[in-house]
Enzyme design. Structure first.
Site, short mmCIF file in Angstrom:
data_model
loop_
_atom_site.label_atom_id
_atom_site.label_comp_id
_atom_site.label_asym_id
_atom_site.label_seq_id
_atom_site.Cartn_x
_atom_site.Cartn_y
_atom_site.Cartn_z
N GLU A 104 0.85 -1.21 0.00
CA GLU A 104 0.00 0.00 0.00
C GLU A 104 0.87 1.24 0.00
O GLU A 104 1.99 1.19 0.51
CB GLU A 104 -0.83 0.05 1.30
CG GLU A 104 -1.72 -1.13 1.52
CD GLU A 104 -2.23 -1.18 2.97
OE1 GLU A 104 -2.14 -0.18 3.69
OE2 GLU A 104 -2.71 -2.26 3.34
N LYS A 156 2.39 4.50 1.47
CA LYS A 156 2.58 5.02 2.83
C LYS A 156 2.21 6.50 2.79
O LYS A 156 2.97 7.33 2.29
CB LYS A 156 4.02 4.82 3.29
CG LYS A 156 4.24 5.20 4.73
CD LYS A 156 5.61 4.73 5.18
CE LYS A 156 5.88 5.05 6.63
NZ LYS A 156 5.75 6.47 6.97
N ASP A 174 1.45 10.21 3.62
CA ASP A 174 2.10 11.16 4.51
C ASP A 174 1.05 12.10 5.08
O ASP A 174 0.88 13.23 4.64
CB ASP A 174 3.16 11.94 3.72
CG ASP A 174 4.12 12.66 4.63
OD1 ASP A 174 4.05 12.45 5.85
OD2 ASP A 174 4.94 13.44 4.12
N TYR A 199 -6.86 1.77 6.51
CA TYR A 199 -6.10 0.56 6.18
C TYR A 199 -6.01 -0.48 7.29
O TYR A 199 -5.39 -1.51 7.12
CB TYR A 199 -4.68 0.93 5.72
CG TYR A 199 -3.95 1.84 6.69
CD1 TYR A 199 -3.92 3.20 6.45
CD2 TYR A 199 -3.32 1.34 7.82
CE1 TYR A 199 -3.27 4.06 7.33
CE2 TYR A 199 -2.67 2.18 8.70
CZ TYR A 199 -2.65 3.55 8.45
OH TYR A 199 -2.01 4.39 9.33
N LYS A 228 10.93 3.03 2.02
CA LYS A 228 10.92 4.48 1.87
C LYS A 228 11.36 4.90 0.47
O LYS A 228 12.28 4.31 -0.11
CB LYS A 228 11.85 5.13 2.91
CG LYS A 228 11.43 4.89 4.35
CD LYS A 228 10.17 5.63 4.74
CE LYS A 228 10.40 7.05 5.13
NZ LYS A 228 10.72 7.38 6.48
N CYS A 251 7.95 48.61 -5.46
CA CYS A 251 7.68 47.48 -6.34
C CYS A 251 8.94 47.16 -7.15
O CYS A 251 9.53 48.07 -7.73
CB CYS A 251 6.52 47.84 -7.27
SG CYS A 251 6.32 46.67 -8.62
N CYS A 301 8.01 48.29 -11.08
CA CYS A 301 7.77 49.66 -11.55
C CYS A 301 8.39 50.70 -10.63
O CYS A 301 8.41 51.88 -10.95
CB CYS A 301 6.27 49.91 -11.71
SG CYS A 301 5.40 49.92 -10.13
N CYS A 358 1.54 46.30 -4.75
CA CYS A 358 1.94 47.42 -5.59
C CYS A 358 0.62 48.01 -6.07
O CYS A 358 -0.17 47.31 -6.72
CB CYS A 358 2.76 46.94 -6.78
SG CYS A 358 2.92 48.22 -8.03
N CYS A 390 1.33 49.35 -13.40
CA CYS A 390 2.56 48.55 -13.20
C CYS A 390 2.66 47.48 -14.30
O CYS A 390 1.76 46.65 -14.45
CB CYS A 390 2.53 47.90 -11.83
SG CYS A 390 3.84 46.70 -11.57
S1 IVH Z 1 0.57 0.27 8.73
C1 IVH Z 1 0.69 -2.17 12.33
N1 IVH Z 1 -0.11 1.36 6.44
O1 IVH Z 1 3.08 5.49 8.56
C2 IVH Z 1 0.35 -1.13 11.38
N2 IVH Z 1 0.87 2.75 8.09
O2 IVH Z 1 5.89 5.09 9.85
C3 IVH Z 1 1.45 -0.13 11.19
N3 IVH Z 1 1.07 5.09 7.42
O3 IVH Z 1 2.34 6.39 11.65
C4 IVH Z 1 1.12 0.93 10.25
N4 IVH Z 1 0.19 4.88 5.42
O4 IVH Z 1 0.24 6.01 10.40
C5 IVH Z 1 0.42 1.56 7.65
N5 IVH Z 1 -0.79 2.17 4.38
C6 IVH Z 1 -0.26 2.38 5.58
C7 IVH Z 1 0.18 3.65 6.00
C8 IVH Z 1 0.74 3.80 7.27
C9 IVH Z 1 0.72 5.72 6.29
C10 IVH Z 1 1.71 5.75 8.58
C11 IVH Z 1 1.25 5.23 9.89
C12 IVH Z 1 2.45 5.33 10.78
C13 IVH Z 1 3.57 5.60 9.87
C14 IVH Z 1 4.67 4.57 10.12
#
Ligand code: IVH
Length: 678
Positions: free
Chosen positions: A116, A118, A120, A237, A325, A419, A422, A437, A442
C-alpha cells in the site's frame, strides 16, 4: 587517529537530539533537519542499542511511538497500541527484513503480501458503535490520543454511519460488528491543497506551507468550523479492534473497509511473493507524483494477519510489515537571495533564490517563501543554509533555516519599500499579510493579467514569454488589445516568423467561441475562480447582465458571498475595466450562455451531482444525462468531493479511481434507473 566515541555518550546524545527533533516535527511543525537525516540518526541509535543492549533506556525514542499528547484535548486510550513501522531504504533492506522473519517462522517463505502507499498524513483512530461514528482520536503517543471527534466529522469522506446489516459481497466478510475501531490517515490531496492555496492567494490571504502540517494543524483546532474550511480526505487501512473475529487477511480487511464505506487507497495490491512486492514498490517510486496525495514510501505487509501478529514487535514496530521508503525529497542548500514576484492583483510574493540543488531527480534553483511574515516567523536570513522540500507536484518550499549551520555572516532580510518592477511605493493592506503594488499601470501586473487571461482562455502558444513581449513592446495595454494584434506587429517581436505569428493569431481568434464562464474566469476578478465564473455565467447569461447585477442579485448565485459579490460589482464599476469590456464587444468577444435548465423541483436526484464514465449498456450519454436532469440532478464532467454518484459503464476512465479514493457512491446503469424510480 581520532579518539573513538564512547558508545554510551553517543547513544545519550542521539537520544537527546532525536527527542528534540521529534518534538520540533510533531508539536512545533518546525523541523530543522530533513526526514532522511532524522531516519539516519534514528537508524544509528537503533544499531547502537542492538550492539549494546545495556545502553537502551525505557525513554529512548526507539522504545516509544513518536508524538506527544497535548493538554488541550480530552484523552482517549486506544483499544490496542497504534504502532509504527520499521524502515527499509532499498530492495536489499526489504530482503533482509524478509530473511529475519523467515528465520522466526518458516511459513513466511510461502507468504503473499499486500503493498500500500505510505500516506504522509496524520494517523486517526475512528470508533464506531452500533454503526455510528462516535469518537475519533489522533495517534498521540501510540497509547493515548487526543479526542478530535467534531473536527473529524467535517471530513466529507469519513462515514458517519456504517451498515450494520449488509448484503451482497459484504456477506463474505460479515456485517459491521457492534463495535469497530478503524485506523486511517487524514490527508489533503495535492490537487485540493493547490486549489485551497490558490483561493487564499487570490484573496490576498496567507497560504499554507504544506499539506501535512495543514491537515494536522486544522484537525487539532478547538473550533471545528475552522477545520471544515480545509479539504481534508481520509484513507483507511487497519482494523484496530472489533467485536468478534475480523478479516483474516490484510487484503480482505481493505475489501471489507471499502464495502463498509471507508475510503481505501486505490493503489493497494495483493502480490504473490516478495519479488513482485518489491517490483510494485519500485514501480510507484518512479511515478509517485501520480498518486493524488503525498507519500514517503510504500508499506509491504504480510497478507496473513494471524501470521503477522504471531511474529510480534521490535520496540514499536510490528515485524509483519515494513516501510519501503522513497528517496528523500528534502535537502539543504544555501539561500543566496530573496526575489519578489508581482502578481496580477499587485500582490508581492517573496521567493527563495537558491544555490542549485538536486531533489528527487530535479534541479531546484528557486522555491516559495509564501509571504513576508513567513520569512520573519522562521527567521530566514540571506546566506542561511535552508531546509528545502519538494512534495508531490507542489512547488518546492523552504521549511526553515538550519540554525546550527549559521556562520554569523547571514543578513536579515529587509522588506521591500517599492515594487521591484515599476519602482512605485508598496502598501500593506490592513488585516492581510500581503504587500501590494497599487500602481495600476505597473507593467508586471499587466503582464500577469494578460498571461492569466491567455491561460484561462487556453490560447495556444500564448504563454508567459509572449505576454512579457507584447506588454514590454507596448502592443498590449489591456487584455482586449490581444484581439487587436496583427501579423505585422507580431513580426516585429524577436522570435516571431510568419508561421508562428499566423498560428498565434488563429489561436486568438478561436477564443471567440469559448463559453462565457471561461471568459468571466479569465477576467481575473478577485475571488471569482472557474466554478464561480461558470455559475455566474449560467445565472446571468451575458456580460451585459452580469455587469448590471448588484450585490444582492449576485448573491442569489450559489457559493457567491458578500466579498465575491462586492469584488464583481467593483470590477464592473472600474473605468478601465469598462473600457476593456467595450473593446471586447467591438472585437466580437462577447459570448452568451444558455441559462442552466432549472432542476426539476424535488425528484429522486434533487440536489445530487452525478458523473458518468464509460459506455452504458442501454443508454447513450445524452439519454442518461437527460434522465438524471429530468429527475432534479446535475450532471458534471469531473469527479470531486461534491459528486454524489459515479455511474459506471464499460471501459471506465480514471474517474473510477478518483471516485473510489474520494469514497463517492458508485452505480451501474441498473442502479441509476432503480434510484431514478424507473
Ligand atoms: S501500517 C501495524 N499502512 O506510517 C500497522 N501505516 O511510519 C502499522 N502510514 O504512523 C502501520 N500509510 O500512520 C500503515 N498504508 C499504511 C500507512 C501507514 C501511512 C503511517 C502510519 C504510521 C507511519 C509509520
Amino acid at each position: 587517529m581520532p579518539k573513538a566515541v564512547d558508545p554510551a555518550d553517543r547513544a545519550q546524545r542521539l537520544r537527546r537530539e532525536l527527542t528534540e527533533h521529534a518534538y520540533r516535527y510533531h508539536n512545533l511543525a518546525a523541523p530543522t533537519i530533513s526526514d532522511a537525516e532524522y531516519d539516519a540518526l534514528f537508524g544509528e541509535l537503533q544499531e547502537l542499542e542492538r550492539q549494546h543492549p545495556e545502553l537502551a533506556t525505557p525513554d529512548s525514542p526507539t522504545q516509544r511511538v513518536g508524538g506527544f499528547v497535548s493538554e488541550k484535548f480530552e484523552k482517549s486510550r486506544h483499544p490496542a497500541p497504534i504502532l509504527s513501522l520499521s524502515n527499509a531504504f532499498s530492495a536489499a533492506d526489504v530482503r533482509a527484513w524478509f530473511e529475519r522473519i523467515r528465520k522466526l517462522d518458516e511459513r513466511v517463505a510461502g507468504a503473499d503480501f499486500v503493498v500500500e502507499p505510505k500516506i504522509d498524513g496524520l494517523t486517526v483512530v475512528l470508533h464506531y458503535a452500533a454503526g455510528l461514528f462516535t469518537r475519533g482520536a489522533t495517534r498521540g503517543d501510540g497509547e493515548v490520543g487526543e479526542v478530535i471527534t467534531p473536527n473529524l466529522r467535517t471530513i466529507r469522506t469519513l462515514p458517519l454511519r456504517i451498515p450494520v446489516e449488509t448484503k451482497g459481497r459484504r456477506a463474505k466478510a460479515g456485517p459491521a460488528p457492534a463495535s469497530l475501531v478503524v485506523r486511517g490517515e487524514a490527508v489533503i490531496f495535492t490537487e485540493d491543497f493547490a486549489r485551497l492555496n490558490a483561493g487564499l492567494a487570490a484573496q490576498g490571504k496567507r497560504t499554507y506551507a504544506n499539506p501535512r502540517n495543514t491537515a494536522s494543524g486544522s484537525l487539532r483546532q478547538l473550533d471545528s468550523s475552522l477545520t471544515a474550511a480545509i479539504p481534508i480526505s481520509l484513507l483507511c487501512y487497519q482494523i484496530v479492534a472489533a467485536d468478534g473475529a475480523g478479516p483474516a487477511t490484510q487484503w480482505e480487511t481493505l475489501d471489507y473497509l471499502r464495502a463498509l464505506g471507508f475510503p481505501v487507497a486505490e493503489a493497494a495490491r495483493r502480490l504473490p511473493d516478495l519479488d513482485s512486492a518489491i517490483a510494485y514498490c519500485e514501480d510507484w517510486a518512479a511515478r509517485r507524483d501520480e498518486l493524488p496525495y503525498e507519500t514517503d514510501g510504500m508499506v509491504i505487509k504480510l497478507n496473513d494477519l494471524g501470521l503477522a501478529a504471531s511474529l510480534g514487535f521490535v520496540g514499536k514496530d510490528p515485524r509483519g510489515a515494513v516501510a519501503f521508503k522513497f528517496p528523500a525529497r528534502e535537502v539543504t542548500t544555501i539561500l543566496s537571495d530573496i526575489g519578489v514576484n508581482v502578481g496580477r492583483t499587485g500582490v508581492l510574493t517573496p521567493y527563495a533564490i537558491l544555490e542549485p540543488v538536486e531533489v528527487g531527480g530535479v534541479t531546484v534553483r528557486q522555491a516559495t517563501l509564501h509571504n513576508f511574515d513567513y520569512i520573519a516567523e522562521k527567521d530566514i536570513r540571506l546566506g542561511d543554509r535552508v531546509l528545502l522540500k519538494r512534495a508531490g507536484d507542489v512547488i518546492p518550499y523552504v521549511i526553515g533555516p538550519v540554525v546550527e549551520a549559521r556562520t554569523g555572516k547571514e543578513k536579515a532580510y529587509r522588506l521591500p519599500k517599492t515594487c521591484p518592477d515599476c519602482g512605485e511605493p508598496v502598501e500593506r493592506a490592513e488585516a492581510e499579510v500581503a504587500f501590494y503594488c497599487v500602481n495600476s499601470a505597473c507593467p508586471a501586473q499587466l503582464t500577469r493579467t494578460v498571461e492569466h487571461f491567455a491561460a484561462v482562455l487556453d490560447i495556444e502558444g500564448f504563454g508567459e514569454k509572449v505576454a512579457e513581449q507584447v506588454v514590454a513592446d507596448g502592443l498590449v495595454k489591456d487584455v482586449a488589445d490581444i484581439f487587436r494584434l496583427t501579423k505585422d506587429r507580431l513580426l516585429g517581436l524577436p522570435g516571431f516568423a510568419d508561421k508562428k505569428a499566423e498560428k498565434l493569431l488563429a489561436a486568438i481568434q478561436a477564443v471567440k467561441s469559448r463559453p462565457l464562464g471561461q471568459l468571466v474566469s479569465a477576467l481575473g476578478i478577485r475571488g471569482v475562480g472557474e466554478v464561480a465564473a461558470r455559475d455566474l455565467a449560467e445565472h446571468f447569461g451575458s456580460l451585459d447582465a452580469l455587469g448590471q447585477a448588484d450585490a444582492e442579485a449576485l448573491q442569489a448565485v450559489d457559493g457567491v458571498g458578500p466579498s465575491v459579490s462586492q469584488a464583481v460589482v467593483d470590477w464592473f464599476a472600474g473605468q478601465a475595466n469598462r473600457a476593456v469590456l467595450k473593446k471586447l464587444k467591438q472585437a466580437g468577444v462577447w459570448p452568451t450562455a444558455a441559462p442552466r435548465p432549472a432542476a426539476a423541483a424535488g425528484g429522486p436526484f434533487a440536489g445530487q451531482t452525478v458523473v458518468i464514465t464509460g459506455t452504458l449498456p442501454g443508454l447513450s450519454r445524452d439519454a442518461a444525462k437527460a434522465y438524471i436532469e429530468a429527475r432534479g440532478g446535475k450532471v458534471t464532467d469531473s469527479v470531486s468531493k461534491k459528486t454524489s454518484y459515479l455511474v459506471l459503464g464499460e471501459a471506465p476512465g480514471s474517474k473510477l479511481a478518483k471516485a473510489q479514493s474520494l469514497g463517492v457512491a458508485i452505480l451501474d446503469e441498473a442502479g441509476l434507473l432503480r434510484l431514478g424510480g424507473a
